[in-house]
Write a protein that holds these residues in place. Structure first.
Motif, PDB file in Angstrom:
ATOM      1  N   ASP A  17       0.838  -1.208   0.000  1.00 28.00           N
ATOM      2  CA  ASP A  17       0.000   0.000   0.000  1.00 28.00           C
ATOM      3  C   ASP A  17       0.871   1.256   0.000  1.00 28.00           C
ATOM      4  N   SER A  18       1.945   1.227   0.791  1.00 24.00           N
ATOM      5  CA  SER A  18       2.865   2.378   0.828  1.00 24.00           C
ATOM      6  C   SER A  18       3.450   2.623  -0.557  1.00 24.00           C
ATOM      7  N   HIS A  19       3.890   1.535  -1.203  1.00 24.65           N
ATOM      8  CA  HIS A  19       4.569   1.686  -2.493  1.00 24.65           C
ATOM      9  C   HIS A  19       3.596   2.048  -3.614  1.00 24.65           C
ATOM     10  N   LEU A  39      -0.202  12.518   5.412  1.00 19.87           N
ATOM     11  CA  LEU A  39      -1.007  12.219   6.601  1.00 19.87           C
ATOM     12  C   LEU A  39      -0.820  10.759   6.985  1.00 19.87           C
ATOM     13  N   CYS A  40      -0.731  10.494   8.288  1.00 25.82           N
ATOM     14  CA  CYS A  40      -0.508   9.131   8.786  1.00 25.82           C
ATOM     15  C   CYS A  40       0.836   8.630   8.266  1.00 25.82           C
ATOM     16  N   SER A  41       1.881   9.387   8.554  1.00 23.03           N
ATOM     17  CA  SER A  41       3.166   9.238   7.860  1.00 23.03           C
ATOM     18  C   SER A  41       3.980   8.031   8.279  1.00 23.03           C
ATOM     19  N   GLY A  44       7.659   7.335   7.470  1.00 24.13           N
ATOM     20  CA  GLY A  44       8.091   8.488   6.679  1.00 24.13           C
ATOM     21  C   GLY A  44       8.447   8.127   5.248  1.00 24.13           C
ATOM     22  N   VAL A  45       8.150   6.887   4.858  1.00 20.87           N
ATOM     23  CA  VAL A  45       8.566   6.439   3.529  1.00 20.87           C
ATOM     24  C   VAL A  45       7.919   7.265   2.421  1.00 20.87           C
ATOM     25  N   VAL A  46       6.655   7.648   2.597  1.00 24.00           N
ATOM     26  CA  VAL A  46       5.966   8.423   1.558  1.00 24.00           C
ATOM     27  C   VAL A  46       6.486   9.861   1.569  1.00 24.00           C
ATOM     28  N   HIS A  66       6.617   6.615  18.342  1.00 21.66           N
ATOM     29  CA  HIS A  66       7.693   5.772  17.794  1.00 21.66           C
ATOM     30  C   HIS A  66       7.866   6.045  16.307  1.00 21.66           C
ATOM     31  N   ALA A  67       6.734   6.139  15.605  1.00 24.20           N
ATOM     32  CA  ALA A  67       6.791   6.378  14.162  1.00 24.20           C
ATOM     33  C   ALA A  67       7.417   7.735  13.872  1.00 24.20           C
ATOM     34  N   VAL A  68       7.025   8.737  14.622  1.00 22.70           N
ATOM     35  CA  VAL A  68       7.547  10.089  14.376  1.00 22.70           C
ATOM     36  C   VAL A  68       9.056  10.123  14.607  1.00 22.70           C
ATOM     37  N   ASN A 104      -2.027   7.323   3.660  1.00 24.04           N
ATOM     38  CA  ASN A 104      -2.245   5.881   3.799  1.00 24.04           C
ATOM     39  C   ASN A 104      -2.761   5.647   5.221  1.00 24.04           C
ATOM     40  N   PRO A 105      -4.058   5.839   5.424  1.00 22.31           N
ATOM     41  CA  PRO A 105      -4.583   5.755   6.793  1.00 22.31           C
ATOM     42  C   PRO A 105      -4.817   4.300   7.199  1.00 22.31           C
ATOM     43  N   PRO A 106      -4.977   4.045   8.485  1.00 18.30           N
ATOM     44  CA  PRO A 106      -5.428   2.714   8.878  1.00 18.30           C
ATOM     45  C   PRO A 106      -6.792   2.482   8.237  1.00 18.30           C
TER      46      PRO A 106
HETATM   47  C1  LIG Z   1      -1.083   2.112   7.386  1.00 18.90           C
HETATM   48  S1  LIG Z   1       0.114   3.047   8.319  1.00 18.90           S
HETATM   49  C2  LIG Z   1       0.842   4.012   7.001  1.00 18.90           C
HETATM   50  C3  LIG Z   1       2.271   4.430   7.293  1.00 18.90           C
HETATM   51  C4  LIG Z   1       3.017   5.051   6.088  1.00 18.90           C
HETATM   52  N1  LIG Z   1       2.375   6.254   5.601  1.00 18.90           N
HETATM   53  C5  LIG Z   1       3.145   4.061   4.956  1.00 18.90           C
HETATM   54  O1  LIG Z   1       2.485   4.267   3.922  1.00 18.90           O
HETATM   55  O2  LIG Z   1       3.900   3.088   5.094  1.00 18.90           O
HETATM   56  C6  LIG Z   1      -0.989   4.175   9.144  1.00 18.90           C
HETATM   57  C7  LIG Z   1      -0.313   5.164  10.102  1.00 18.90           C
HETATM   58  O3  LIG Z   1      -1.346   6.044  10.571  1.00 18.90           O
HETATM   59  C8  LIG Z   1      -1.037   6.436  11.903  1.00 18.90           C
HETATM   60  N2  LIG Z   1      -2.273   6.960  12.498  1.00 18.90           N
HETATM   61  C9  LIG Z   1      -3.308   6.280  13.049  1.00 18.90           C
HETATM   62  N3  LIG Z   1      -4.256   7.122  13.461  1.00 18.90           N
HETATM   63  C10 LIG Z   1      -3.821   8.385  13.160  1.00 18.90           C
HETATM   64  C11 LIG Z   1      -4.353   9.691  13.336  1.00 18.90           C
HETATM   65  N4  LIG Z   1      -5.536   9.880  13.929  1.00 18.90           N
HETATM   66  N5  LIG Z   1      -3.636  10.747  12.901  1.00 18.90           N
HETATM   67  C12 LIG Z   1      -2.409  10.582  12.324  1.00 18.90           C
HETATM   68  N6  LIG Z   1      -1.846   9.367  12.143  1.00 18.90           N
HETATM   69  C13 LIG Z   1      -2.542   8.283  12.552  1.00 18.90           C
HETATM   70  C14 LIG Z   1      -0.467   5.165  12.528  1.00 18.90           C
HETATM   71  O4  LIG Z   1       0.302   5.456  13.667  1.00 18.90           O
HETATM   72  C15 LIG Z   1       0.347   4.588  11.350  1.00 18.90           C
HETATM   73  O5  LIG Z   1       1.689   5.011  11.428  1.00 18.90           O
END
Ligand SMILES: C[S@@+](CC[C@H](N)C(=O)[O-])C[C@H]1O[C@@H](n2cnc3c(N)ncnc32)[C@H](O)[C@@H]1O
Length: 226
Positions: A17-19, A39-41, A44-46, A66-68, A104-106
């Motif tokens: 999904d990221s790629h 958004l939802c970085s 940080g790959v994107v 942790h992600a940040v 790329n949101p959850p």
């Molecule tokens: C599916 S991952 C995508 C990570 C990255 N962008 C990628 O494409 O590999 C979703 C990210 O959304 C973050 N996340 C979840 N809820 C969030 C919110 N309300 N606001 C910002 N980030 C959120 C999670 O911590 C997670 O790192």
């Protein structure tokens, strides 16, 4: 951010999904010299890919400390100019508008009560980066409703999501908010661990054919009229 020990295992590992999202940014929108938002970085790959394409600035938001920290470290080592902030995606509205927004949101539907019990998308829920709530739309619904407010005139949102979180609904919501929305890329993905854990529940609730273990993911492009 002080006092947060870096736990890279808590960070979403870049996947198909990221790629696919990065490919869509590269193929679908001009980036050079533009103001970009991720958004939802996560790792940080994107954001780093967008910076590499020549954006004037790239800002990222994630609720997982942790992600940040991980994304900032990677960006610093790579010399990428990205500004990754700890906070919910909604905080980006305060520094909008942007020319290019990637997200790329959850978006995996997740059985209520699964995991550590933290509400999906909530502060301090680093172990559930894929958890989109029972219908996968805990972020998609509000994001699609306000996406137009995040964009400059002529700006573009690129959003990747799972088929199980109702792609048509995102398209409708984005169109209703005045954006020109369509699917620009899609791919078939075998279930990873997170989705495999939800498979029985998705089958029981009639959203997955019994025994099927792959999903479609799609990138939606939504343009704001110039
Ligand atoms: C599916 S991952 C995508 C990570 C990255 N962008 C990628 O494409 O590999 C979703 C990210 O959304 C973050 N996340 C979840 N809820 C969030 C919110 N309300 N606001 C910002 N980030 C959120 C999670 O911590 C997670 O790192």
């Amino acid at each position: 951010m002080t006092g947060v020990a870096l736990d890279a295992t808590a960070v979403y590992r870049p996947q198909q999904d990221s790629h696919l999202l990065i490919r869509a940014v590269r193929e679908s929108v001009p980036v050079v010299g533009r103001r970009a938002l991720d958004l939802c970085s996560g790792s940080g790959v994107v954001a780093m890919a967008v910076a590499g394409l020549g954006a004037a600035s790239v800002t990222g938001f994630d609720i997982c400390a942790h992600a940040v920290r991980y994304a900032r470290t990677r960006a610093s080592v790579a010399g990428a100019r990205v500004d990754v902030r700890l906070g919910s995606w909604t905080q980006a509205l305060e520094c909008a508008p942007f020319d290019v927004v990637a997200c790329n949101p959850p978006s995996l539907p997740t059985e209520p009560g699964h995991g550590d019990g933290a509400p999906p998308g909530a502060w301090g829920a680093p172990s559930t980066p894929w958890n989109g709530g029972p219908d996968g739309r805990v972020i998609l619904d509000p994001l699609c409703r306000v996406a137009a407010d995040m964009l400059t005139a002529g700006g573009t949102l690129l959003l990747v999501q799972s088929e199980f979180a109702d792609i048509e609904r995102s398209l409708r919501q984005l169109s209703d908010s005045g954006l020109d929305a369509r699917v620009v890329l899609s791919d078939q993905v075998r279930f990873g661990t997170a989705l495999a854990e939800q498979a029985r529940w998705l089958e029981r609730t009639g959203r997955l054919a019994v025994g099927r273990r792959q999903q479609t993911i799609a990138v939606i492009q939504a343009d704001k009229p110039a």
